[in-house]
Design an enzyme around this catalytic site. Structure first.
Site, PDB file in Angstrom:
ATOM      1  N   LYS A  13      59.640  19.628   0.673  1.00 28.64           N
ATOM      2  CA  LYS A  13      58.546  20.427   1.259  1.00 28.64           C
ATOM      3  C   LYS A  13      59.113  21.519   2.172  1.00 28.64           C
ATOM      4  O   LYS A  13      58.759  22.688   2.056  1.00 28.64           O
ATOM      5  CB  LYS A  13      57.585  19.538   2.090  1.00 28.64           C
ATOM      6  N   ARG A  87      48.268  14.478   6.908  1.00 29.42           N
ATOM      7  CA  ARG A  87      48.932  13.301   6.339  1.00 29.42           C
ATOM      8  C   ARG A  87      48.009  12.099   6.269  1.00 29.42           C
ATOM      9  O   ARG A  87      48.404  11.042   5.773  1.00 29.42           O
ATOM     10  CB  ARG A  87      50.090  12.939   7.253  1.00 29.42           C
ATOM     11  N   ARG A 126      71.250  14.256   3.529  1.00 27.62           N
ATOM     12  CA  ARG A 126      70.870  15.047   4.707  1.00 27.62           C
ATOM     13  C   ARG A 126      71.261  14.319   5.999  1.00 27.62           C
ATOM     14  O   ARG A 126      71.676  14.942   6.971  1.00 27.62           O
ATOM     15  CB  ARG A 126      69.363  15.315   4.709  1.00 27.62           C
ATOM     16  N   ARG A 132      69.462  13.300  11.344  1.00 30.98           N
ATOM     17  CA  ARG A 132      68.078  13.086  11.777  1.00 30.98           C
ATOM     18  C   ARG A 132      67.890  11.585  11.974  1.00 30.98           C
ATOM     19  O   ARG A 132      68.168  10.800  11.071  1.00 30.98           O
ATOM     20  CB  ARG A 132      67.107  13.621  10.712  1.00 30.98           C
ATOM     21  N   ARG A 143      58.816   4.991   5.515  1.00 30.61           N
ATOM     22  CA  ARG A 143      58.176   6.304   5.361  1.00 30.61           C
ATOM     23  C   ARG A 143      57.565   6.453   3.968  1.00 30.61           C
ATOM     24  O   ARG A 143      56.482   7.023   3.809  1.00 30.61           O
ATOM     25  CB  ARG A 143      59.196   7.418   5.620  1.00 30.61           C
TER      26      ARG A 143
HETATM   27  P1  AP5 Z   1      63.517  18.679   2.622  1.00 31.68           P
HETATM   28  O1  AP5 Z   1      63.124  20.026   2.175  1.00 31.68           O
HETATM   29  O2  AP5 Z   1      63.950  18.513   4.039  1.00 31.68           O
HETATM   30  O3  AP5 Z   1      62.392  17.620   2.269  1.00 31.68           O
HETATM   31  P2  AP5 Z   1      61.019  17.296   3.006  1.00 31.68           P
HETATM   32  O4  AP5 Z   1      60.027  17.010   1.947  1.00 31.68           O
HETATM   33  O5  AP5 Z   1      60.714  18.352   4.006  1.00 31.68           O
HETATM   34  O6  AP5 Z   1      61.435  15.926   3.693  1.00 31.68           O
HETATM   35  P3  AP5 Z   1      61.210  15.400   5.176  1.00 31.68           P
HETATM   36  O7  AP5 Z   1      62.156  14.266   5.356  1.00 31.68           O
HETATM   37  O8  AP5 Z   1      61.246  16.503   6.173  1.00 31.68           O
HETATM   38  O9  AP5 Z   1      59.755  14.856   5.037  1.00 31.68           O
HETATM   39  P4  AP5 Z   1      58.945  13.979   5.974  1.00 31.68           P
HETATM   40  O10 AP5 Z   1      57.583  14.247   5.516  1.00 31.68           O
HETATM   41  O11 AP5 Z   1      59.351  12.548   5.980  1.00 31.68           O
HETATM   42  O12 AP5 Z   1      59.338  14.491   7.429  1.00 31.68           O
HETATM   43  P5  AP5 Z   1      58.544  15.314   8.535  1.00 31.68           P
HETATM   44  O13 AP5 Z   1      59.556  16.104   9.254  1.00 31.68           O
HETATM   45  O14 AP5 Z   1      57.374  15.995   7.967  1.00 31.68           O
HETATM   46  O15 AP5 Z   1      64.666  18.166   1.627  1.00 31.68           O
HETATM   47  C1  AP5 Z   1      65.342  16.944   1.870  1.00 31.68           C
HETATM   48  C2  AP5 Z   1      66.839  17.104   1.523  1.00 31.68           C
HETATM   49  O16 AP5 Z   1      66.948  17.338   0.119  1.00 31.68           O
HETATM   50  C3  AP5 Z   1      67.510  18.299   2.216  1.00 31.68           C
HETATM   51  O17 AP5 Z   1      68.833  17.984   2.526  1.00 31.68           O
HETATM   52  C4  AP5 Z   1      67.440  19.423   1.156  1.00 31.68           C
HETATM   53  O18 AP5 Z   1      68.498  20.346   1.297  1.00 31.68           O
HETATM   54  C5  AP5 Z   1      67.544  18.624  -0.142  1.00 31.68           C
HETATM   55  N1  AP5 Z   1      66.792  19.226  -1.251  1.00 31.68           N
HETATM   56  C6  AP5 Z   1      65.546  19.788  -1.186  1.00 31.68           C
HETATM   57  N2  AP5 Z   1      65.146  20.203  -2.411  1.00 31.68           N
HETATM   58  C7  AP5 Z   1      66.151  19.884  -3.262  1.00 31.68           C
HETATM   59  C8  AP5 Z   1      66.332  20.050  -4.673  1.00 31.68           C
HETATM   60  N3  AP5 Z   1      65.383  20.639  -5.448  1.00 31.68           N
HETATM   61  N4  AP5 Z   1      67.485  19.591  -5.219  1.00 31.68           N
HETATM   62  C9  AP5 Z   1      68.449  18.998  -4.448  1.00 31.68           C
HETATM   63  N5  AP5 Z   1      68.342  18.824  -3.105  1.00 31.68           N
HETATM   64  C10 AP5 Z   1      67.202  19.255  -2.519  1.00 31.68           C
HETATM   65  O19 AP5 Z   1      58.012  14.141   9.468  1.00 31.68           O
HETATM   66  C11 AP5 Z   1      58.892  13.353  10.244  1.00 31.68           C
HETATM   67  C12 AP5 Z   1      58.099  12.376  11.085  1.00 31.68           C
HETATM   68  O20 AP5 Z   1      57.264  13.094  12.011  1.00 31.68           O
HETATM   69  C13 AP5 Z   1      57.120  11.456  10.335  1.00 31.68           C
HETATM   70  O21 AP5 Z   1      57.744  10.308   9.823  1.00 31.68           O
HETATM   71  C14 AP5 Z   1      56.134  11.118  11.444  1.00 31.68           C
HETATM   72  O22 AP5 Z   1      56.677  10.189  12.368  1.00 31.68           O
HETATM   73  C15 AP5 Z   1      56.006  12.442  12.172  1.00 31.68           C
HETATM   74  N6  AP5 Z   1      54.954  13.326  11.578  1.00 31.68           N
HETATM   75  C16 AP5 Z   1      55.148  14.554  10.986  1.00 31.68           C
HETATM   76  N7  AP5 Z   1      53.974  15.064  10.597  1.00 31.68           N
HETATM   77  C17 AP5 Z   1      53.028  14.170  10.949  1.00 31.68           C
HETATM   78  C18 AP5 Z   1      51.623  14.124  10.791  1.00 31.68           C
HETATM   79  N8  AP5 Z   1      50.956  15.132  10.178  1.00 31.68           N
HETATM   80  N9  AP5 Z   1      50.956  13.030  11.260  1.00 31.68           N
HETATM   81  C19 AP5 Z   1      51.608  12.016  11.874  1.00 31.68           C
HETATM   82  N10 AP5 Z   1      52.943  11.986  12.047  1.00 31.68           N
HETATM   83  C20 AP5 Z   1      53.639  13.053  11.584  1.00 31.68           C
HETATM   84 MG    MG Z   2      60.577  18.392   6.112  1.00 32.05          MG
END
Ligand code: AP5
Ligand code: MG
Length: 196
Positions: A13, A87, A126, A132, A143
């Site tokens: 994402k 979410r 990552r 992280r 998750r």
């Molecule tokens: P990346 O692009 O970082 O993936 P992502 O989908 O953004 O993954 P996240 O881990 O950030 O998602 P998340 O939803 O768990 O975390 P968030 O920060 O939102 O890609 C991942 C890796 O793969 C990278 O190294 C990238 O380079 C690689 N990659 C990408 N595309 C690729 C491809 N096509 N091929 C190969 N490699 C690739 O949330 C974190 C925490 O915050 C949550 O757990 C929760 O505690 C809190 N939180 C956030 N939002 C909310 C909400 N709305 N409500 C409640 N709690 C929340």
């Molecule tokens: Mg992300």
């Protein structure tokens, strides 16, 4: 256009939103990034740490307050790319209310999918690069479970409103970008001039 990017952890994402920001000329609103920033402050720190590092969701109230304040800034007036928000169904309903107050609405929700094995591989890679705290095998499992329970219904919420399109997050980042760009174009999204 207000675009919601939905997908399990590690599906790409953030990677795809960063690519789209310049092409669409709208900002990237990542609640994960905003929460990681907010946890540095005294008023929010402890609570957020406890939830995020264990892979649990932060409360709907805290998240929607952050988003509401972000949407008041001038750069969001013509739209934004929501990454990791909404979410939960409650967040989706609150977002509709927040946007509705200004006569706006979500224009498109993009659900990215990938298989769990690949997602875990990406996140462990990552973890080695970015340290992280929530990128551990145990936390990742939680998750992914929370995603299925709380966020898959959000995709359904948008599907019922005719706003959902689905794309595979498997493939190179360029391949995935191409599919997403096509979906946005097909659904009325406007790219900036000179954006290929
Ligand atoms: P990346 O692009 O970082 O993936 P992502 O989908 O953004 O993954 P996240 O881990 O950030 O998602 P998340 O939803 O768990 O975390 P968030 O920060 O939102 O890609 C991942 C890796 O793969 C990278 O190294 C990238 O380079 C690689 N990659 C990408 N595309 C690729 C491809 N096509 N091929 C190969 N490699 C690739 O949330 C974190 C925490 O915050 C949550 O757990 C929760 O505690 C809190 N939180 C956030 N939002 C909310 C909400 N709305 N409500 C409640 N709690 C929340
Ligand atoms: Mg992300």
């Amino acid at each position: 256009m207000f675009i919601v990017m939905i997908g399990p952890p590690g599906v790409g994402k953030g990677t795809q939103c960063k690519r789209l920001v310049n092409q669409l000329g709208i900002p990237h609103v990542s609640t994960g990034d905003m929460l990681r920033e907010a946890r540095k402050s005294v008023s929010h720190g402890e609570d957020l740490l406890a939830h995020m590092d264990r892979g649990r969701l932060v409360s709907d109230e805290v998240v929607t307050e952050l988003v509401e304040r972000r949407l008041e800034l001038p750069d969001c007036q013509n739209g934004c790319l929501f990454d990791g928000f909404p979410r939960t169904i409650q967040q989706a309903e609150t977002l509709d209310k927040i946007l509705g107050k200004h006569g706006k609405s979500v224009g498109l929700a993009i659900e990215m999918s990938g298989d769990d094995k690949l997602l875990v591989q990406r996140m462990l890679k990552r973890a080695a690069e970015e340290q992280r705290p929530d990128d551990t095998v145990e936390t990742l499992t939680r998750r992914l479970e929370i995603y299925q329970r709380e966020t898959v219904p959000v995709a359904k919420y948008y599907e019922e409103r005719g706003l959902l399109c689905q794309v595979s997050g498997i493939g190179t980042p360029d391949e995935v970008s191409l599919t997403i760009r096509q979906q946005i174009r097909d659904n009325g999204g406007k790219y900036r001039e000179n954006s290929s």
